[in-house]
Design an enzyme around this catalytic site. Structure first.
Site, PDB file in Angstrom:
ATOM      1  N   TYR A 124      -5.563   5.771  -7.737  1.00  0.00           N
ATOM      2  CA  TYR A 124      -5.698   7.093  -7.116  1.00  0.00           C
ATOM      3  C   TYR A 124      -6.058   8.207  -8.096  1.00  0.00           C
ATOM      4  O   TYR A 124      -5.954   9.368  -7.759  1.00  0.00           O
ATOM      5  CB  TYR A 124      -4.407   7.459  -6.375  1.00  0.00           C
ATOM      6  N   LYS A 176       0.654  -6.828  -9.855  1.00  0.00           N
ATOM      7  CA  LYS A 176      -0.339  -7.861  -9.561  1.00  0.00           C
ATOM      8  C   LYS A 176      -0.937  -8.326 -10.885  1.00  0.00           C
ATOM      9  O   LYS A 176      -2.170  -8.422 -11.058  1.00  0.00           O
ATOM     10  CB  LYS A 176      -1.411  -7.284  -8.609  1.00  0.00           C
ATOM     11  N   ASP A 210       1.941  -9.151  -3.182  1.00  0.00           N
ATOM     12  CA  ASP A 210       1.771  -9.819  -1.881  1.00  0.00           C
ATOM     13  C   ASP A 210       3.051 -10.541  -1.461  1.00  0.00           C
ATOM     14  O   ASP A 210       3.490 -10.448  -0.301  1.00  0.00           O
ATOM     15  CB  ASP A 210       0.554 -10.767  -1.881  1.00  0.00           C
ATOM     16  N   ASP A 234       2.349   3.391  -2.456  1.00  0.00           N
ATOM     17  CA  ASP A 234       1.914   4.106  -1.251  1.00  0.00           C
ATOM     18  C   ASP A 234       2.103   3.204  -0.030  1.00  0.00           C
ATOM     19  O   ASP A 234       2.667   3.598   0.998  1.00  0.00           O
ATOM     20  CB  ASP A 234       0.430   4.471  -1.441  1.00  0.00           C
TER      21      ASP A 234
END
Ligand code: NAD
Length: 340
Positions: A124, A176, A210, A234
């Site tokens: 972002y 991740k 995930d 988010d």
């Protein structure tokens, strides 16, 4: 001496839930001197600017703000008034607690977790461009996910310190790094280093994003404090509000080194604005977080206990929680309950 706090009532349902929150805090004896300022559409209406200079000057002075939801005017040169405020005050930690407060078949009954989201880096940062190819000016698009060691250190340390201050036992680092070995890998490495400093006091656990999404839906009780990078945070923050009853009860804090802004997670709710039916709960709970931050934990507890008791009794609830009370009726009852 009362503590000065900037109050930005906001747009849509903002003024009505801000008014309710101020009444509740006053009834509980909060020692606050409100400095009322405008932003969003109200800022444009009053000063021709969605983030007027007097509002910024007030937050610079008080270092504390309670903010209602804001509508970002279209075409004013930035994506969101809220993002601009976070940038202006370098509010790097977004803290979102999720606690089961209402019992319903659709939600979990026993969740008590806190998500700490990095608020200034990652995907972002807004570094994006098109890549032309074969005569197509927009053949591809690239967005940079910027992760810095210093930015990672301050958010991870904040999460561990938060756990210590609030008597929480475990911090789960969500990442991740298996795919994004550099950016997410750096975040995870820093997390592992910082976790070592807290060994014996706060446990550390790591999850891939995930798997975490599934774990949160299937077995959320095993988590305590969760810390992650901007975009994952988010997404997970809305997921955890859904686990416990939705937006009407979701508070948030944006913490920086020199200022902190407390807010409801929901928006201006234009569909119900002006109807006196909004639930002021999220902003009231955000104000409780602010009172704790201001070292007024007794007042925070008085407000939160009364609020929780009122919605758990179930007699006076707003419509989003299955009741019939309007904002004013709900607030009157809460004020009466606090005053005893
Ligand atoms: P929203 O959160 O305003 O509304 C989503 C749904 O939830 C609506 O049906 C609304 O009626 C309901 N709702 C929200 N808060 C409620 C409350 N306190 N009590 C009862 N029901 C409630 O989301 P949206 O419609 O996507 O956004 C509307 C506007 O708010 C947009 O302009 C958006 O940019 C802005 N927004 C601001 C913030 C912020 O300032 N923090 C956050 C999100 C959206």
């Amino acid at each position: 001496m009362p503590t000065p706090v900037t109050l930005i009532p906001g747009d849509g349902i903002g003024p009505s839930i801000a008014d309710a929150t101020v009444r509740v805090l006053e009834a509980a004896g909060a020692d606050i001197e409100w400095d009322v300022q405008v932003a969003g559409q109200a800022g444009v209406a009053q000063h021709g600017d969605p983030i007027p200079e007097p509002t910024l000057a007030s937050i610079r002075r008080t270092k504390l703000a309670l903010k209602g939801p804001l509508e970002t005017p279209v075409g004013k040169g930035f994506r969101s008034v809220n993002v601009a405020l976070r940038k202006e005050f370098d509010l790097y930690a977004n803290v979102r607690p999720a606690q089961s407060l209402v019992h319903s078949k659709r939600h979990y009954d026993d969740i008590d977790l806190v998500l700490v989201r990095e608020n200034t880096e990652g995907l972002y940062v807004g570094i994006e461009h098109y890549v032309p190819s074969g005569g197509d000016p927009q053949a591809a698009a690239e967005s940079v996910a910027l992760i810095t060691r210093s930015g990672s250190e301050r958010i991870l340390r904040y999460a561990f310190e938060y756990a210590v201050r609030h008597g929480r036992k475990k911090v789960t680092i969500v990442h991740k790094a298996n795919i994004l070995k550099f950016s997410q890998g750096l975040f995870l490495d820093v997390g592992r280093q910082i976790a070592k400093e807290y060994e014996g006091r706060v446990a550390m656990d790591e999850r891939i994003i995930d798997a975490m999404a599934m774990n949160l839906v299937m077995d959320p009780n095993r988590f305590d404090v969760i810390v992650t990078t901007n975009m994952f945070g988010d997404i997970l923050s809305d997921l955890i509000s859904g686990l416990v009853g939705g937006l009407g009860l979701a508070p948030g804090a944006n913490i920086g080194t020199n200022a902190a802004i407390f807010e409801a997670v929901h928006g201006t709710a234009p569909d119900i604005a002006g109807k006196d039916i909004a639930n002021p709960g999220a902003l009231i709970l955000a104000a409780c977080m602010m009172l704790e931050h201001m070292q007024q934990p007794d007042i925070a507890k008085r407000v939160r206990d009364a609020f929780v008791a009122q919605i758990q009794d179930g007699e006076v609830r707003t419509r989003d929680l299955g009741g019939t009370a309007g904002t004013t009726e709900f607030t009157d009852a809460l004020v009466a309950r606090i005053r005893g």
